[in-house]
Design a protein around this motif. Structure first.
Motif, PDB file in Angstrom:
ATOM      1  N   SER A  70       0.826  -1.212   0.000  1.00  0.00           N
ATOM      2  CA  SER A  70       0.000   0.000   0.000  1.00  0.00           C
ATOM      3  C   SER A  70       0.863   1.266   0.000  1.00  0.00           C
ATOM      4  N   ASN A  73       2.752   1.152  -3.783  1.00  0.00           N
ATOM      5  CA  ASN A  73       1.941   0.771  -4.939  1.00  0.00           C
ATOM      6  C   ASN A  73       2.001   1.805  -6.058  1.00  0.00           C
ATOM      7  N   HIS A  74       1.822   3.073  -5.738  1.00  0.00           N
ATOM      8  CA  HIS A  74       1.800   4.122  -6.769  1.00  0.00           C
ATOM      9  C   HIS A  74       3.175   4.330  -7.403  1.00  0.00           C
ATOM     10  N   ARG A  75       4.239   3.961  -6.718  1.00  0.00           N
ATOM     11  CA  ARG A  75       5.591   4.156  -7.271  1.00  0.00           C
ATOM     12  C   ARG A  75       6.009   3.059  -8.237  1.00  0.00           C
ATOM     13  N   ARG A  77       3.802   1.062  -9.988  1.00  0.00           N
ATOM     14  CA  ARG A  77       2.780   0.781 -11.003  1.00  0.00           C
ATOM     15  C   ARG A  77       3.248   1.312 -12.361  1.00  0.00           C
ATOM     16  N   LYS A  79       2.260   2.020 -16.575  1.00  0.00           N
ATOM     17  CA  LYS A  79       1.103   2.363 -17.396  1.00  0.00           C
ATOM     18  C   LYS A  79       0.749   1.216 -18.338  1.00  0.00           C
ATOM     19  N   PRO A  89       1.743  -4.350  -9.515  1.00  0.00           N
ATOM     20  CA  PRO A  89       2.589  -3.966  -8.375  1.00  0.00           C
ATOM     21  C   PRO A  89       2.738  -5.083  -7.348  1.00  0.00           C
TER      22      PRO A  89
END
Length: 98
Positions: A70, A73-75, A77, A79, A89
């Motif tokens: 958590s 995750n955004h780092r 991921r 496209k 991820p």
């Protein structure tokens, strides 16, 4: 292709190499079958059902794994493109830890 053109092509070493050069593929065939034969897709769901086995395999609890995922995750991921589906991820973290 006519026989005369083919013989000229095969006589010239530079043209012959370019004619018989293997084509590059966008995704290697082994990686295309990752969903079918990959370790993550076979083991991950079974390991999550058994917290003891999950801990033995990844050396962390399921809750710790979810917490780390958590946070990053955004780092990690990627496209989604028209050419290929990126690695999730959760799978990236699983392979990195393992």
């Amino acid at each position: 292709m006519s026989i005369n053109r083919l013989s000229i092509l095969l006589d010239n070493p530079i043209l012959r190499n370019s004619f018989f050069k293997k084509k590059r593929v966008g995704i290697h065939p082994i990686n295309r079958r990752r969903l079918i034969y990959g370790e993550y897709h076979h083991l991950y769901t079974d390991l999550r059902k058994s917290p003891d086995k999950f801990f033995d395999y990844l050396r962390m609890s399921v809750n710790t794994y979810d917490f780390i995922l958590s946070k990053i995750n955004h780092r990690i991921r990627k496209k989604i493109s028209n050419f290929k589906k990126p690695i999730s991820p959760a799978e990236r973290l699983y392979v990195t830890i393992r």
